[in-house]
Write an enzyme that holds these catalytic residues in place. Structure first.
Site, PDB file in Angstrom:
ATOM      1  N   GLU A 100     -70.649 -40.552  69.754  1.00  4.38           N
ATOM      2  CA  GLU A 100     -70.826 -41.200  71.056  1.00  4.38           C
ATOM      3  C   GLU A 100     -70.816 -40.178  72.188  1.00  4.38           C
ATOM      4  O   GLU A 100     -69.892 -39.348  72.281  1.00  4.38           O
ATOM      5  CB  GLU A 100     -69.716 -42.258  71.262  1.00  4.38           C
ATOM      6  CG  GLU A 100     -69.855 -42.980  72.605  1.00  4.38           C
ATOM      7  CD  GLU A 100     -69.052 -44.272  72.704  1.00  4.38           C
ATOM      8  OE1 GLU A 100     -68.462 -44.710  71.691  1.00  4.38           O
ATOM      9  OE2 GLU A 100     -69.018 -44.836  73.812  1.00  4.38           O
ATOM     10  N   LYS A 120     -64.350 -49.482  61.079  1.00  5.87           N
ATOM     11  CA  LYS A 120     -64.601 -48.250  61.847  1.00  5.87           C
ATOM     12  C   LYS A 120     -63.294 -47.823  62.490  1.00  5.87           C
ATOM     13  O   LYS A 120     -62.557 -48.667  63.022  1.00  5.87           O
ATOM     14  CB  LYS A 120     -65.665 -48.476  62.919  1.00  5.87           C
ATOM     15  CG  LYS A 120     -65.909 -47.227  63.783  1.00  5.87           C
ATOM     16  CD  LYS A 120     -67.131 -47.347  64.671  1.00  5.87           C
ATOM     17  CE  LYS A 120     -66.895 -48.104  65.941  1.00  5.87           C
ATOM     18  NZ  LYS A 120     -65.844 -47.514  66.825  1.00  5.87           N
ATOM     19  N   ASP A 143     -64.244 -53.094  63.795  1.00  9.99           N
ATOM     20  CA  ASP A 143     -63.751 -51.935  64.550  1.00  9.99           C
ATOM     21  C   ASP A 143     -62.243 -52.098  64.737  1.00  9.99           C
ATOM     22  O   ASP A 143     -61.794 -53.097  65.325  1.00  9.99           O
ATOM     23  CB  ASP A 143     -64.460 -51.959  65.919  1.00  9.99           C
ATOM     24  CG  ASP A 143     -64.444 -50.628  66.605  1.00  9.99           C
ATOM     25  OD1 ASP A 143     -64.057 -49.628  65.987  1.00  9.99           O
ATOM     26  OD2 ASP A 143     -64.864 -50.597  67.788  1.00  9.99           O
ATOM     27  N   GLU A 186     -61.793 -45.034  65.338  1.00  9.02           N
ATOM     28  CA  GLU A 186     -62.014 -43.934  66.287  1.00  9.02           C
ATOM     29  C   GLU A 186     -61.232 -42.759  65.717  1.00  9.02           C
ATOM     30  O   GLU A 186     -60.013 -42.823  65.523  1.00  9.02           O
ATOM     31  CB  GLU A 186     -61.545 -44.327  67.687  1.00  9.02           C
ATOM     32  CG  GLU A 186     -62.484 -45.365  68.291  1.00  9.02           C
ATOM     33  CD  GLU A 186     -62.314 -45.566  69.791  1.00  9.02           C
ATOM     34  OE1 GLU A 186     -61.558 -44.804  70.437  1.00  9.02           O
ATOM     35  OE2 GLU A 186     -62.948 -46.489  70.327  1.00  9.02           O
ATOM     36  N   ASP A 228     -64.535 -53.118  69.141  1.00  5.37           N
ATOM     37  CA  ASP A 228     -63.425 -53.471  70.032  1.00  5.37           C
ATOM     38  C   ASP A 228     -63.959 -53.573  71.469  1.00  5.37           C
ATOM     39  O   ASP A 228     -63.250 -54.000  72.386  1.00  5.37           O
ATOM     40  CB  ASP A 228     -62.234 -52.504  69.898  1.00  5.37           C
ATOM     41  CG  ASP A 228     -62.563 -51.088  70.332  1.00  5.37           C
ATOM     42  OD1 ASP A 228     -63.754 -50.773  70.546  1.00  5.37           O
ATOM     43  OD2 ASP A 228     -61.616 -50.279  70.454  1.00  5.37           O
ATOM     44  N   SER A 229     -65.247 -53.245  71.645  1.00  8.12           N
ATOM     45  CA  SER A 229     -65.920 -53.505  72.925  1.00  8.12           C
ATOM     46  C   SER A 229     -65.935 -55.006  73.222  1.00  8.12           C
ATOM     47  O   SER A 229     -66.289 -55.404  74.328  1.00  8.12           O
ATOM     48  CB  SER A 229     -67.352 -52.956  72.895  1.00  8.12           C
ATOM     49  OG  SER A 229     -68.034 -53.413  71.741  1.00  8.12           O
TER      50      SER A 229
HETATM   51  O1  KIV Z   1     -66.671 -50.872  70.210  1.00  6.12           O
HETATM   52  C1  KIV Z   1     -67.876 -50.569  70.139  1.00  6.12           C
HETATM   53  O2  KIV Z   1     -68.768 -51.356  70.461  1.00  6.12           O
HETATM   54  C2  KIV Z   1     -68.201 -49.237  69.658  1.00  6.12           C
HETATM   55  C3  KIV Z   1     -69.623 -48.804  69.714  1.00  6.12           C
HETATM   56  C4  KIV Z   1     -70.012 -48.506  71.096  1.00  6.12           C
HETATM   57  C5  KIV Z   1     -69.917 -47.683  68.801  1.00  6.12           C
HETATM   58  O3  KIV Z   1     -67.337 -48.509  69.249  1.00  6.12           O
END
Ligand code: KIV
Length: 270
Positions: free
Chosen positions: A180, A111, A81, A113, A42-43
């Protein structure tokens, strides 16, 4: 086809490599370089969509980018994510959103959180065939609770809480765990305590693998966190290419003869 089992069995063996990617050409480069896991993080919100945090990222945003990455990836495991509030509110919506990434977009896992609220959800997803990568320590979707992106697990109580949650997610069936921005000795202890692999970002050298945001790793980000290392200077190279293009057009050096064609049989229109 890559599977979460390949990643699981690497725990304690060779280091696992994971990088984010958000589009097809980048995913192809990352995949061909032999990276084990591509995370469509989600980055994407900060890295490509111009947001200050990951909070505005939607399920549609992630889905679009997961599709692009999956189409370009042959060997790496593609992990989607799940964005802020797309999971953990009610079970049905969480399952539909996560399921969409596998059913429609070609991801092999999601993924989340993680926290106390994702233990049962992880178990249900795994039972339904949605492999889950857990994520503890600094979870950027909690930016408003933290008031920024501070290190986590820095006192005894917080460290024990992270270890306890790591064990609970392993027991719930998560196939790996991102840690993290936690102290390296805590990451080492969590790695020792689990059978599933840990993948660290700002968590020291003792995790089973490492992950970085692509833009940070290649030197494209304007700013990157202190724990990220730049392995290239893509930003400088892009600036050089764009400046070269602008200057060539302004000086009338581009397009040259080899970039155009003339049709000799064409009657003049005037
Ligand atoms: O969103 C992302 O890129 C992440 C990584 C930094 C683990 O969660």
């Amino acid at each position: 086809m890559p599977s979460v089992r390949d990643v699981r069995t690497k725990a304690g063996e060779e280091p696992i490599t994971m990088l984010t990617a958000y589009d097809a050409p980048t995913a192809k480069i990352v995949d061909e370089a032999g990276v084990d896991v591509i995370l469509v993080g989600d980055s994407v919100g900060n890295a490509t969509l111009g947001y200050e945090t990951t909070l505005p990222v939607t399920v549609d945003d992630v889905a679009r980018h997961v599709g692009a990455v999956s189409r370009a990836t042959e060997s790496a495991l593609v992990v989607a994510d799940m964005p802020f509030l797309s999971y953990g509110t009610d079970e049905r919506t969480s399952l539909e959103n996560a399921g969409r990434m596998l059913k429609e977009e070609g991801a092999q896992a999601v993924k989340l959180e993680s926290g106390p609220h994702t233990v049962d959800l992880t178990e249900t997803m795994v039972q339904l065939g949605i492999p889950v990568m857990a994520h503890l320590g600094l979870t950027p979707q909690h930016v408003n609770r933290y008031g920024g992106y501070p290190r986590q697990g820095t006192d005894q109580e917080a460290a024990e809480h992270i270890l306890e949650l790591a064990r609970a997610h392993e027991e719930a069936g998560a196939f790996s765990l991102v840690l993290e921005h936690v102290p390296s000795n805590l990451a080492a202890d969590v790695t020792d305590a689990l059978d599933i692999p840990t993948i660290g970002i700002g968590a020291g050298p003792d995790c089973d693998g490492q992950v970085l945001v692509f833009n940070d790793a290649v030197g494209l980000s304007e700013w990157s966190p202190s724990f990220a290392k730049q392995f290239g200077n893509v930003r400088a190279e892009m600036e050089r290419a764009v400046e070269g293009y602008v200057s060539a057009v302004e000086r009338e050096e581009f397009p040259a003869d080899e970039h155009s064609h003339e049709e000799t049989d064409l009657d003049s229109l005037y």
